[in-house]
Design a protein around this motif. Structure first.
Motif: not given
Length: 390
Positions: A108-118, A143-151
Motif C-alpha cells: 500500500e506504500y513504499f518506505d523510500f521512493y526515488l526519481l531514478h537516474n537523475v 498521502l502516506g503512500r511514499i514515506r520518504h522521497l529521494g533520487f
C-alpha cells in the motif's frame, strides 16, 4: 548488523539490492534462492530492500514483493524508483507507473521512493511542468503512500549541484555510485562532500563496481591480505564506505548466498579502514585507471573552433577505458550533434596548447568509436520499457 539513523529510524547499513538477483538457465529469476537469501538477510538484521521498475525486465519488483510477503510489513523498508530517465513511447505518466508498482510489489506504500537516474539529460524530464512528476510524488508522500522521497544520480558533480539548487528542499536522500575507484574517477568524493554540505544523507550504489572490485590482481590482493588476512577483497570496498559518516545505506546487488553471507559478515561490525589502508586502496585505484592525464585546466577549450567540452569528454573516455558501459556514455548520447566528440575536426589547436601533451584529436576519435560500439541508452530504455510491461 551496523545500523545508521535516518530521521529516527534504524536502517541497516547493508541494503539488499535486487538488480542482480540469481537467475535460472532460462534467464528468469530464481525465486526460491531469492527467498533463502532474504531469509538469511532478515535473520541477520538486514532491513532495507531496493528494487526499480526496469530491473530484471520488470520482474524484480514482482519477485521481491512476493518474497517479502513472508514478513510483517513493518519489519522491513522497501524502496523502488520512478523511471523518468527512460524514453517512454507514451509520454511520462507518473500516476500510471506508480500504481503499477504498488500492484507489482503488492504493497500500500513504499518506505523510500526515488526519481531514478537523475543526470544532465533526464533533469529536463523531471523538471518539465508538462509531466508534473515531482509534484505528483510530493502529493503521494503527503498521502502516506511514499514515506520518504529521494533520487538516484549519475550526473557529474556540477549537474548534481544544479538539481539540488532547484529540488534539494524536496529530496530527503540521494543515491550515488560510490566506491574507492570512483572516488576520483567519477568524483564521488566531490559528490559526497556536496551532499554532506547540503545535509542530504547518502545512499551508495555500486560499492564494488558491479564486481570489478571484488577480485583484483594477485599483487594487489596480496597487499590487502597482508594487512587484513581474514577479509575478502570485496569487504575492503565496503570497509572504505563504513568510514564515511554521511553514508546511511550501502546497497549490494547480491547474486548468490555466498555473497550474502560474506557481506553480512562484513557489516556485522564496523571496522573502517585506517589512513594507511585507505591510502593503499586509493593507490590501487590509480593503478587500475590507465587514464589519460588530463588536469582539466581547460586551455584546450579556449581555442576550440567547435566549442567542445574536451575535459568532460576525457573524463568519459577514462571511465570507458576502465569499464565500457552505456551508463558512462549516456550524457554524450543526448548532446547536440555539433557538441559531441564526433564533431571534432582534428585541427590540433587543443593538442598544441595542452600542458600534458595529450593527443586530444586522437582521444576524440577513439572516444567516438568506443561510443559507437555501445548500445544506445535510448534503445536500452525502449527494450526495458517493453519488457517491464509484459
Amino acid at each position: 548488523m551496523i545500523y545508521r539513523d535516518f530521521q529516527g529510524e534504524k536502517l541497516s547499513l547493508l541494503g539488499f539490492g535486487t538488480m542482480r538477483l540469481p537467475t535460472n538457465p532460462d534467464g528468469s529469476i530464481d525465486e526460491e534462492q531469492v527467498r533463502r537469501m532474504t531469509r538469511y538477510a532478515m535473520d541477520h538484521g538486514v532491513n532495507y530492500f531496493d528494487t526499480a521498475y526496469p530491473y530484471h525486465n520488470g520482474n524484480s519488483e514482482r519477485v521481491i514483493g512476493r518474497v517479502l510477503k513472508d514478513y510483517p510489513r513493518d519489519s522491513y523498508y522497501l524502496a523502488t524508483k520512478y523511471p523518468g530517465h527512460q524514453i517512454l513511447s507514451s509520454g511520462y505518466n507518473p500516476a500510471e507507473i506508480f500504481e503499477e508498482q504498488l500492484r507489482k510489489c503488492d504493497v500500500e506504500y513504499f518506505d523510500f521512493y526515488l526519481l531514478h537516474n537523475v543526470y544532465e539529460k533526464s533533469m529536463e524530464t523531471y523538471l518539465d511542468p508538462r509531466w508534473g512528476i515531482i509534484d505528483y510524488f510530493k502529493e503521494q508522500k503527503r498521502l502516506g503512500r511514499i514515506r520518504h522521497l529521494g533520487f538516484s544520480c549519475h550526473a557529474q558533480t556540477q549537474g548534481l549541484k544544479e538539481f539540488l539548487d532547484i529540488c534539494g528542499g524536496d529530496m530527503e536522500f540521494c543515491q550515488v555510485q560510490m566506491n574507492y575507484l570512483d572516488w576520483t574517477l567519477q568524483d564521488a568524493k566531490g559528490k559526497y562532500e556536496l551532499l554532506t554540505e547540503r545535509g542530504i544523507p547518502v545512499w551508495v550504489m555500486e560499492p564494488v563496481r558491479g564486481g570489478k572490485l571484488a577480485k583484483l590482481g594477485e599483487a594487489e590482493e596480496a597487499k590487502l591480505k597482508a594487512l587484513r588476512p581474514e577479509e575478502s577483497t570485496a569487504a575492503w570496498g565496503f570497509r572504505f564506505l563504513q568510514g564515511l559518516p554521511n553514508v546511511t545505506v550501502v546497497l549490494s546487488g547480491m547474486s548468490n548466498m555466498a555473497q550474502m553471507e560474506d557481506n553480512v559478515k562484513t557489516f556485522s561490525q564496523g571496522q573502517p579502514l585506517s589512513r594507511e589502508e585507505t591510502g593503499l586502496l586509493l593507490e590501487i585505484a590509480e593503478g587500475m585507471k590507465d587514464s589519460v592525464p588530463c588536469t582539466a585546466c581547460r586551455y584546450c577549450c579556449d581555442g576550440c573552433p567547435k566549442g567542445l567540452d574536451i575535459p568532460g569528454f576525457i573524463r568519459t573516455y577514462n571511465e570507458l577505458r576502465v569499464a565500457p558501459t552505456t551508463n558512462a556514455a549516456m550524457r554524450i548520447e543526448f548532446m547536440p550533434e555539433d557538441k559531441k566528440p564526433s564533431a571534432c575536426i582534428g585541427c590540433g589547436k587543443c593538442a598544441r596548447v595542452c600542458p600534458q601533451n595529450i593527443d586530444i584529436p586522437g582521444v576524440m576519435k577513439d572516444l567516438t568509436e568506443r561510443i559507437r560500439k555501445l548500445p544506445s541508452w535510448a534503445e536500452i530504455c525502449r527494450q526495458r520499457e517493453a519488457a517491464a510491461r509484459k
